[in-house]
Design a protein around this motif. Sequence first.
Motif, PDB file in Angstrom:
ATOM      1  N   UNK A   1     -28.007  30.588  68.743  1.00  0.00           N
ATOM      2  CA  UNK A   1     -28.647  31.173  67.567  1.00  0.00           C
ATOM      3  C   UNK A   1     -27.786  32.297  67.013  1.00  0.00           C
ATOM      4  N   UNK A   2     -27.818  32.430  65.716  1.00  0.00           N
ATOM      5  CA  UNK A   2     -27.088  33.503  65.025  1.00  0.00           C
ATOM      6  C   UNK A   2     -27.973  33.996  63.891  1.00  0.00           C
ATOM      7  N   UNK A   3     -28.204  35.285  63.840  1.00  0.00           N
ATOM      8  CA  UNK A   3     -29.117  35.834  62.843  1.00  0.00           C
ATOM      9  C   UNK A   3     -28.539  35.816  61.439  1.00  0.00           C
ATOM     10  N   UNK A   4     -27.231  35.876  61.321  1.00  0.00           N
ATOM     11  CA  UNK A   4     -26.596  35.937  60.008  1.00  0.00           C
ATOM     12  C   UNK A   4     -25.739  34.708  59.752  1.00  0.00           C
ATOM     13  N   UNK A   5     -25.421  34.506  58.494  1.00  0.00           N
ATOM     14  CA  UNK A   5     -24.543  33.409  58.088  1.00  0.00           C
ATOM     15  C   UNK A   5     -23.108  33.925  58.140  1.00  0.00           C
ATOM     16  N   UNK A   6     -22.367  33.484  59.140  1.00  0.00           N
ATOM     17  CA  UNK A   6     -21.038  34.045  59.406  1.00  0.00           C
ATOM     18  C   UNK A   6     -19.987  32.943  59.382  1.00  0.00           C
ATOM     19  N   UNK A   7     -18.827  33.275  58.849  1.00  0.00           N
ATOM     20  CA  UNK A   7     -17.687  32.364  58.855  1.00  0.00           C
ATOM     21  C   UNK A   7     -16.498  33.030  59.539  1.00  0.00           C
ATOM     22  N   UNK A   8     -15.663  32.216  60.129  1.00  0.00           N
ATOM     23  CA  UNK A   8     -14.383  32.687  60.654  1.00  0.00           C
ATOM     24  C   UNK A   8     -13.307  32.405  59.613  1.00  0.00           C
ATOM     25  N   UNK A   9     -12.533  33.418  59.301  1.00  0.00           N
ATOM     26  CA  UNK A   9     -11.342  33.247  58.474  1.00  0.00           C
ATOM     27  C   UNK A   9     -10.148  33.526  59.376  1.00  0.00           C
ATOM     28  N   UNK A  10      -9.401  32.472  59.664  1.00  0.00           N
ATOM     29  CA  UNK A  10      -8.275  32.594  60.584  1.00  0.00           C
ATOM     30  C   UNK A  10      -6.969  32.266  59.881  1.00  0.00           C
ATOM     31  N   UNK A  11      -5.897  32.823  60.407  1.00  0.00           N
ATOM     32  CA  UNK A  11      -4.572  32.600  59.846  1.00  0.00           C
ATOM     33  C   UNK A  11      -3.653  32.053  60.930  1.00  0.00           C
ATOM     34  N   UNK A  12      -2.962  30.976  60.593  1.00  0.00           N
ATOM     35  CA  UNK A  12      -2.045  30.308  61.506  1.00  0.00           C
ATOM     36  C   UNK A  12      -0.672  30.202  60.862  1.00  0.00           C
ATOM     37  N   UNK A  13       0.347  30.126  61.709  1.00  0.00           N
ATOM     38  CA  UNK A  13       1.678  29.757  61.243  1.00  0.00           C
ATOM     39  C   UNK A  13       1.802  28.252  61.410  1.00  0.00           C
ATOM     40  N   UNK A  14       2.257  27.569  60.357  1.00  0.00           N
ATOM     41  CA  UNK A  14       2.374  26.117  60.440  1.00  0.00           C
ATOM     42  C   UNK A  14       3.757  25.708  60.948  1.00  0.00           C
TER      43      UNK A  14
END
Length: 203
Positions: A128-141
Amino acid sequence: MGVNLQERQLFKMQRKTLEKRFSQHYEEMNDANYIIECALAVQVRNALTTEDFSFLAKDLIRQLFFTAEDLQATRHLCFFFRAYFTNEEWATVLGRLFKKPDEYLDLTQIYVPGVEKLQKFLSSGAREEEEDISIYAFFKDEAGKMQRWRLSKAESKLGSQEAFEIMHILSFLTILKKDGVRRFVKPLRSDFVTTYHVEKIGT
């Protein structure tokens, strides 16, 4: 037109539809290594989000490790699927994948400690998660360029080090490409971002 099973499907589709897509793709393409990489990508999704993708397509994955002819390209990923098998079954799987004990021992030193630490997240089920959360991640390709990646319904209770180590698993995969270039070669950083929904009042 082939059955599409790529990054968008792996990280966006609902469980029931995605599981069906796994079976359809394998029936059409008969590519066991591709399906195993897809299954590991979905384990990462399970670990980073509140959704339940634990043991997705378990019967198919077990079948592949028991019967697929050539798994040399993905045998180093087998440790991520240890929980799919009993102890006796696991011995059978290892016997199929590794003809020489030294090959198995070398890979255990690289992968097993990390897998054991992260396994509880990879097969954790729904949270369960009370808030609407997103992960913004950065990768080297693969070309050395920075790529941004967003994953919704994120699990914010993960520690930053744990999240980084989970995202590092994506660097083991060869199937996640854009224009022929692997996207997730090296994780750089990530942020958890809360989405606020503003209700419109009036016209």
